[in-house]
Scaffold this motif. Sequence first.
Motif, short mmCIF file in Angstrom:
data_model
loop_
_atom_site.label_atom_id
_atom_site.label_comp_id
_atom_site.label_asym_id
_atom_site.label_seq_id
_atom_site.Cartn_x
_atom_site.Cartn_y
_atom_site.Cartn_z
N MET A 120 0.86 -1.16 0.00
CA MET A 120 0.00 0.00 0.00
C MET A 120 0.91 1.23 0.00
O MET A 120 1.67 1.44 0.93
N THR A 121 0.80 2.05 -1.04
CA THR A 121 1.66 3.23 -1.13
C THR A 121 0.91 4.54 -0.93
O THR A 121 1.55 5.57 -0.73
N ASN A 122 -0.41 4.54 -1.03
CA ASN A 122 -1.20 5.75 -0.85
C ASN A 122 -2.36 5.47 0.08
O ASN A 122 -3.09 4.50 -0.11
N LEU A 123 -2.54 6.32 1.07
CA LEU A 123 -3.67 6.21 1.99
C LEU A 123 -4.34 7.56 2.14
O LEU A 123 -3.67 8.60 2.10
N GLN A 124 -5.65 7.55 2.34
CA GLN A 124 -6.38 8.79 2.63
C GLN A 124 -7.54 8.47 3.56
O GLN A 124 -8.33 7.57 3.29
N LEU A 125 -7.62 9.22 4.64
CA LEU A 125 -8.72 9.10 5.59
C LEU A 125 -9.82 10.05 5.16
O LEU A 125 -9.56 11.21 4.81
N SER A 126 -11.07 9.59 5.18
CA SER A 126 -12.19 10.46 4.82
C SER A 126 -12.30 11.60 5.82
O SER A 126 -11.83 11.50 6.95
N ASP A 127 -12.93 12.69 5.39
CA ASP A 127 -13.07 13.86 6.26
C ASP A 127 -13.80 13.54 7.56
O ASP A 127 -13.50 14.12 8.60
N ASP A 128 -14.75 12.60 7.52
CA ASP A 128 -15.49 12.25 8.73
C ASP A 128 -14.78 11.18 9.55
O ASP A 128 -15.25 10.80 10.61
N GLY A 129 -13.65 10.68 9.07
CA GLY A 129 -12.87 9.70 9.80
C GLY A 129 -13.46 8.30 9.81
O GLY A 129 -12.99 7.44 10.55
N LYS A 130 -14.44 8.03 8.96
CA LYS A 130 -15.12 6.73 8.98
C LYS A 130 -14.59 5.74 7.95
O LYS A 130 -14.82 4.55 8.07
N ARG A 131 -13.94 6.24 6.89
CA ARG A 131 -13.43 5.36 5.85
C ARG A 131 -11.96 5.67 5.60
O ARG A 131 -11.54 6.81 5.64
N LEU A 132 -11.22 4.62 5.31
CA LEU A 132 -9.82 4.75 4.93
C LEU A 132 -9.69 4.17 3.53
O LEU A 132 -10.12 3.05 3.27
N TYR A 133 -9.11 4.96 2.62
CA TYR A 133 -8.90 4.52 1.25
C TYR A 133 -7.42 4.27 1.05
O TYR A 133 -6.58 5.00 1.58
N GLY A 150 -4.35 2.66 -1.97
CA GLY A 150 -4.04 2.20 -3.31
C GLY A 150 -2.56 2.01 -3.48
O GLY A 150 -1.76 2.40 -2.64
N ASP A 151 -2.20 1.39 -4.58
CA ASP A 151 -0.82 1.08 -4.89
C ASP A 151 -0.37 1.90 -6.10
O ASP A 151 -1.11 2.71 -6.62
N LEU A 152 0.85 1.63 -6.54
CA LEU A 152 1.37 2.35 -7.69
C LEU A 152 0.87 1.80 -9.01
O LEU A 152 0.28 2.51 -9.79
N CYS A 153 1.09 0.52 -9.31
CA CYS A 153 0.63 -0.01 -10.57
C CYS A 153 0.97 -1.50 -10.65
O CYS A 153 2.09 -1.85 -10.30
N PRO A 154 0.11 -2.39 -11.09
CA PRO A 154 -1.31 -2.15 -11.25
C PRO A 154 -1.95 -1.93 -9.89
O PRO A 154 -1.37 -2.27 -8.87
#
Length: 148
Positions: free
Chosen positions: A1-14, A16-20
């Motif tokens: 996992m190279t990219n992470l983002q927490l939703s503004d409400d803190g309920k979801r974590l997204y 992703g990787d580089l490729c594929p």
Amino acid sequence: MTNLQLSDDGKRLYGGDLCPDGIYAWDAVGLATTRPDGLLWTTWCNGGMQGKLEVGGRFYFGSHGGDRGRGGFCWVSPSNRTSVVASRAMAFSTGSGELEDWAPFFDSPMGVWAYAVVPQGLLVGGDFTVAGDRSSPHQGLALFRGTP
């Protein structure tokens, strides 16, 4: 996992990787929803996670992907249908992971690198000269009015 983002409400974590790329959405509160690992939904794309933004019930994703010879860009699960879209930018429902009806055209193989919300709509930045439709010139920055 190279990219992470927490939703503004803190309920979801997204993530992703580089490729594929696999794009993942987890329950960030208890990490226990329908699956013990907290996974809410997954997509499979041929291209790395570059631009990302969650707003208005949508997760916007930008990439440089291709079609892996399957005639499209992203495959969504665990839905009851297979969604396929060919675009450098798309939006997923934050709850279900289903593809939203938003996948504008971008002319560059390097695609979308950034998103920002402004009062007029959604700003999209990246490596492109044409965005939205094939007759709208933009040099690396496009405004999609009324979006999100």
